[in-house]
Design an enzyme around this catalytic site. Structure first.
Site, PDB file in Angstrom:
ATOM      1  N   TRP A 216       0.818  -1.228   0.000  1.00  0.00           N
ATOM      2  CA  TRP A 216       0.000   0.000   0.000  1.00  0.00           C
ATOM      3  C   TRP A 216       0.846   1.270   0.000  1.00  0.00           C
ATOM      4  O   TRP A 216       0.447   2.287  -0.564  1.00  0.00           O
ATOM      5  CB  TRP A 216      -1.002  -0.012   1.160  1.00  0.00           C
ATOM      6  CG  TRP A 216      -1.871  -1.220   1.054  1.00  0.00           C
ATOM      7  CD1 TRP A 216      -1.926  -2.280   1.913  1.00  0.00           C
ATOM      8  CD2 TRP A 216      -2.766  -1.546  -0.022  1.00  0.00           C
ATOM      9  NE1 TRP A 216      -2.792  -3.228   1.437  1.00  0.00           N
ATOM     10  CE2 TRP A 216      -3.322  -2.813   0.263  1.00  0.00           C
ATOM     11  CE3 TRP A 216      -3.157  -0.894  -1.199  1.00  0.00           C
ATOM     12  CZ2 TRP A 216      -4.250  -3.440  -0.584  1.00  0.00           C
ATOM     13  CZ3 TRP A 216      -4.072  -1.518  -2.041  1.00  0.00           C
ATOM     14  CH2 TRP A 216      -4.608  -2.764  -1.734  1.00  0.00           C
TER      15      TRP A 216
ATOM     16  N   ASP B 156      -2.178   6.806   6.061  1.00  0.00           N
ATOM     17  CA  ASP B 156      -3.184   5.900   5.496  1.00  0.00           C
ATOM     18  C   ASP B 156      -3.598   4.946   6.616  1.00  0.00           C
ATOM     19  O   ASP B 156      -2.827   4.083   7.026  1.00  0.00           O
ATOM     20  CB  ASP B 156      -2.579   5.123   4.320  1.00  0.00           C
ATOM     21  CG  ASP B 156      -3.515   4.035   3.786  1.00  0.00           C
ATOM     22  OD1 ASP B 156      -4.636   3.883   4.307  1.00  0.00           O
ATOM     23  OD2 ASP B 156      -3.103   3.329   2.836  1.00  0.00           O
TER      24      ASP B 156
ATOM     25  N   LYS C  92     -13.530  -1.414   6.054  1.00  0.00           N
ATOM     26  CA  LYS C  92     -13.104  -2.434   7.019  1.00  0.00           C
ATOM     27  C   LYS C  92     -13.845  -2.238   8.346  1.00  0.00           C
ATOM     28  O   LYS C  92     -14.543  -3.124   8.802  1.00  0.00           O
ATOM     29  CB  LYS C  92     -11.586  -2.387   7.232  1.00  0.00           C
ATOM     30  CG  LYS C  92     -10.809  -2.937   6.023  1.00  0.00           C
ATOM     31  CD  LYS C  92     -10.047  -1.871   5.367  1.00  0.00           C
ATOM     32  CE  LYS C  92      -9.060  -2.226   4.285  1.00  0.00           C
ATOM     33  NZ  LYS C  92      -9.248  -3.270   3.349  1.00  0.00           N
TER      34      LYS C  92
HETATM   35  N1  PMP Z   1      -4.493   1.265   1.917  1.00  0.00           N
HETATM   36  C1  PMP Z   1      -4.651   0.150   2.659  1.00  0.00           C
HETATM   37  C2  PMP Z   1      -3.897   0.024   3.937  1.00  0.00           C
HETATM   38  C3  PMP Z   1      -5.515  -0.850   2.231  1.00  0.00           C
HETATM   39  O1  PMP Z   1      -5.666  -1.955   2.961  1.00  0.00           O
HETATM   40  C4  PMP Z   1      -6.219  -0.688   1.015  1.00  0.00           C
HETATM   41  C5  PMP Z   1      -7.190  -1.726   0.491  1.00  0.00           C
HETATM   42  N2  PMP Z   1      -7.338  -2.854   1.147  1.00  0.00           N
HETATM   43  C6  PMP Z   1      -6.012   0.473   0.277  1.00  0.00           C
HETATM   44  C7  PMP Z   1      -5.153   1.435   0.771  1.00  0.00           C
HETATM   45  C8  PMP Z   1      -6.714   0.693  -1.034  1.00  0.00           C
HETATM   46  O2  PMP Z   1      -8.042   0.915  -0.799  1.00  0.00           O
HETATM   47  P1  PMP Z   1      -9.127   1.064  -1.961  1.00  0.00           P
HETATM   48  O3  PMP Z   1      -9.306  -0.304  -2.549  1.00  0.00           O
HETATM   49  O4  PMP Z   1     -10.319   1.560  -1.231  1.00  0.00           O
HETATM   50  O5  PMP Z   1      -8.606   2.020  -2.944  1.00  0.00           O
END
Ligand code: PMP
Length: 359
Positions: free
Chosen positions: A101, A169, A193
């Site tokens: 991420w 994030d 989540k």
């Molecule tokens: N950051 C983290 C820590 C995540 O776990 C996720 C998705 N699981 C994201 C960003 C991306 O999220 P999205 O699919 O909503 O763009």
């Protein structure tokens, strides 16, 4: 009605009482004769919902009025790009790399051609820890971290002490614990989540930072545009915000972030101690001091074949979502707020039986 125990990493389980309230109100919201999905985002009815959600986010985390709370779309992933577009002024933007991420966020910084630097990384040990934080710049545009890595199951116990503003994030540990808001410039996460269904990204931003934006950034991608429009420059995800508001109401009623964190600590302790106890058979991915309270990633020492069998048999026993992320493999149990201590006990008891039969 059988409700499965859902250990998915997200979208993930939503508490039954919240789903029931949504069900009750689906045809007629507060006896008004329409669903919240059918009403204008410009109406007083929806205004109450979005304002209430905003107030609750501030109350839970203790963000003061220097901060704006936004409910956006495009996922947490859009923030990977929107953040540098809005907050980079040419000084260095520091990134701490803890896995997929943050790598995606770093990639967007690179594509945009901003001045960025990866100041720490745990890539050399396959992201099994939060790396040691080196001395950071006193004058960076921001220092970027991912509070909890959903895939590798690592989590900051506390945020780095930075001189510059932190961008965080918090997608996979949103609403799960109290945080120190002091040095935060921007705090964000997809809500899917701990905050309800997919489709809403919470962004909390210190308002003055929105003025940094360069003149070539499109209007719709400026935080300033959404701050001025109370997140309604375009039609927001009205139903998602309504669901989030129900989730926040429940969280506050049940004692807020401190209370939920205590529950989360107990759940995680139960699961990790089972893994440690059966260390001949199960092996946790994250180093002990970096273990996540939300995502517990582990392997079966006898190999992939046994991991597949584990996931299949768990499903037969009413537990879903345990397959590890494709980047890491193995097994992952996501034990977000809506997973109860009893749910984790059920999983641990299954793990003991499985190890006994297959060890
Ligand atoms: N950051 C983290 C820590 C995540 O776990 C996720 C998705 N699981 C994201 C960003 C991306 O999220 P999205 O699919 O909503 O763009």
């Amino acid at each position: 009605m059988n409700r499965v125990i859902n250990f998915s990493a997200g979208p993930s389980t939503i508490p039954l009482d919240v789903l029931k309230t949504a069900q009750d109100e689906l045809l007629s919201y507060q006896n008004k004769g329409f669903s919240i999905m059918e009403v204008s985002h410009r109406s007083a009815v929806f205004d109450d919902v979005i304002n209430s959600a905003e107030k609750r986010v501030k109350e839970l985390y203790g963000f003061n009025d220097d901060y704006a709370v936004l409910f956006l779309q495009g996922g947490a992933s859009l923030q990977f790009a929107q953040i540098p577009m809005n907050l980079s002024t040419g000084k260095v933007c520091e990134y701490i790399n803890t896995g997929v991420w943050t790598k995606k966020a770093i990639k967007e910084a690179e594509i945009l051609g901003i001045n960025y630097k990866v100041v720490a990384s745990s890539e050399d040990t396959n992201f099994d820890r939060i790396p040691l934080i080196p001395e950071l710049s006193k004058d960076a545009d921001y220092t970027y971290i991912c509070s909890n890595n959903t895939i590798y199951g690592t989590q900051y116990k506390e945020f780095p002490k930075t001189k510059s503003l932190l961008v965080i994030d918090s997608s996979s540990d949103l609403f799960s614990r109290e945080i120190d808001t002091k040095n935060i410039g921007l705090f964000y996460g997809g809500i899917q989540k701990n905050g309800g269904p997919a489709g809403v990204t919470l962004v909390v931003i210190r308002k003055d930072l929105a003025d940094r934006v360069a003149s070539n950034v499109p209007n719709i991608l400026r935080y300033k545009t959404q701050i001025d429009a109370n997140s309604m420059s375009n039609t927001p995800n009205t139903f998602g915000i309504y669901m989030l508001n129900l989730m926040l109401e429940k969280l506050i009623k049940e004692g807020g972030l401190k209370a939920v964190n205590e529950k989360n600590e107990k759940k995680a302790a139960l699961l990790y101690s089972a893994i440690d106890e059966m260390s001949d058979f199960y092996k946790g991915h994250a180093k002990k001091d970096s273990r996540s309270l939300m995502n517990v990633s582990f392997n079966i020492t006898k190999g992939e074949e046994f991991e597949k069998k584990f996931v299949c048999e768990a499903l037969e026993n009413n537990m879903m979502g345990l397959k590890g992320h494709r980047h890491l493999g193995g097994i992952r149990a996501s034990i977000y707020n809506a997973i109860t201590y009893e749910n984790v006990e059920t999983l641990v008891s299954f793990m003991r039986d499985f190890a006994k039969k297959n060890g």
